[in-house]
Every structure is written in C-alpha cells, then in structure tokens.
Scaffold this motif. Structure first.
Motif, mmCIF file in Angstrom:
data_model
loop_
_atom_site.group_PDB
_atom_site.id
_atom_site.type_symbol
_atom_site.label_atom_id
_atom_site.label_comp_id
_atom_site.label_asym_id
_atom_site.label_seq_id
_atom_site.Cartn_x
_atom_site.Cartn_y
_atom_site.Cartn_z
ATOM 1 N N ALA A 28 0.740 -1.347 0.005
ATOM 2 C CA ALA A 28 -0.196 -0.077 0.044
ATOM 3 C C ALA A 28 0.989 1.150 -0.015
ATOM 4 N N ILE A 30 -0.662 5.269 0.400
ATOM 5 C CA ILE A 30 -1.807 5.893 0.404
ATOM 6 C C ILE A 30 -1.272 7.556 0.401
ATOM 7 N N ARG A 97 -2.625 -2.462 3.794
ATOM 8 C CA ARG A 97 -3.232 -1.381 3.552
ATOM 9 C C ARG A 97 -3.903 -0.749 4.738
ATOM 10 N N ARG A 98 -4.281 -1.662 5.864
ATOM 11 C CA ARG A 98 -4.936 -1.063 7.251
ATOM 12 C C ARG A 98 -4.126 0.000 7.708
ATOM 13 N N LEU A 101 -3.679 3.179 5.758
ATOM 14 C CA LEU A 101 -4.815 4.058 5.999
ATOM 15 C C LEU A 101 -5.101 4.674 7.280
ATOM 16 N N GLU A 102 -4.907 3.813 8.368
ATOM 17 C CA GLU A 102 -4.798 4.497 9.694
ATOM 18 C C GLU A 102 -3.950 5.615 9.896
ATOM 19 N N ASP A 105 -4.461 9.182 8.209
ATOM 20 C CA ASP A 105 -5.483 9.936 8.668
ATOM 21 C C ASP A 105 -4.819 10.325 10.046
#
Length: 149
Positions: A28, A30, A97-98, A101-102, A105
């Motif tokens: 990932a 992002i 990815r998790r 993503l966290e 943010d």
C-alpha cells in the motif's frame, strides 16, 4: 520530508515516492494531496515554515511509522501557492493497507494541528496572516495558546 518554493509538482513527487516504495514489496501507498481552494477572495495562500521544529515533528512521526512497519513521506510549499495548486502532499507506505489507511489519517490530522507552518492569505498581492484558520501552538511566542487574548 521535502520543502519546495511555491506550488508542488504533484505528479513528479508522488511518482518518485511510488518508485521508491515499489522495490520494498509493500502492498500500500496511500497519498493525500492538499489543494488551495478559491475562498474568501484570496488569490493564493502563502506559507512560512520553521524548519528545525518541523524536522523534529516529522522525525517523531517517522519513528512511529517505523514502529508500525511503515514509512511516511511529506512535501510542503514555502511561499505563495496559487488557487488550484498543491501546497501539501503526504503519503504512507506499508506492507498492509490497514496500517497505511490508519496512519495517513492520524498524520494529516496531527499535521494540521501541530506542524510549525504559518499560513497567510494573499489578497490584492499582499500577505495577510490567516489567524482565524490557524492553530495555536504551545510555546510558540505570540502564536501560542497562552497568548490567545
């Protein structure tokens, strides 16, 4: 952490980050791209940065990312950035990815609240401090929370 004069070349920066990450076998990447909006009659936004504190802040985030098995990238503008241009790009790369993503943010929200970057509106060619859209910083002299009269 990368600093540039004026608007950021989004494709160039993000493509380079992608190439850097693609060889790591991460799953990932992002990205977040901040774009200057047309609001309140501004022509542009202008930014001042205190680099030593920003580097310390960013290095603390890199340590947190490393603890989670991730990497953080960031680019920001110094000086004037016109409407429609980008002044801020950040990205998180991780095997899963998790985590990315966290972390993106958390990083972007903390950036808005705590990074030592001062924003000015550019109106009629003049820089006007955007106090109503700035976040006070602890122990930052006249800009600190303690002096917010």
């Amino acid at each position: 952490m990368e600093l540039y004069n004026n608007g950021l070349k989004v494709e160039e920066i993000t493509n380079r980050w992608y190439k850097d990450v693609s060889i790591l076998n991460y799953g990932a990447l992002i990205t977040f791209v901040g774009i200057i909006r047309d609001e309140d009659g501004i022509e542009a936004l202008s930014f001042d940065i205190y680099k030593p504190i920003l580097e310390s802040w960013f290095n603390n985030w890199q340590k947190e990312a490393k603890r989670r098995g991730a990497l953080i990238f960031m680019a920001h503008s110094i000086g004037d950035v016109k409407i429609g241009e980008s002044s801020y790009i950040s990205a998180v790369a991780s095997p899963k990815r998790r985590v990315a993503l966290e972390l993106i943010d958390e990083f972007v929200e903390d950036f808005k609240a705590n990074a030592p970057i001062w924003k000015y509106d550019v109106i009629n060619g003049k820089r006007v401090y955007a106090k109503d859209r700035s976040t006070p910083m602890k122990e930052a002299g006249i800009l600190s929370e303690e002096n917010d009269d």
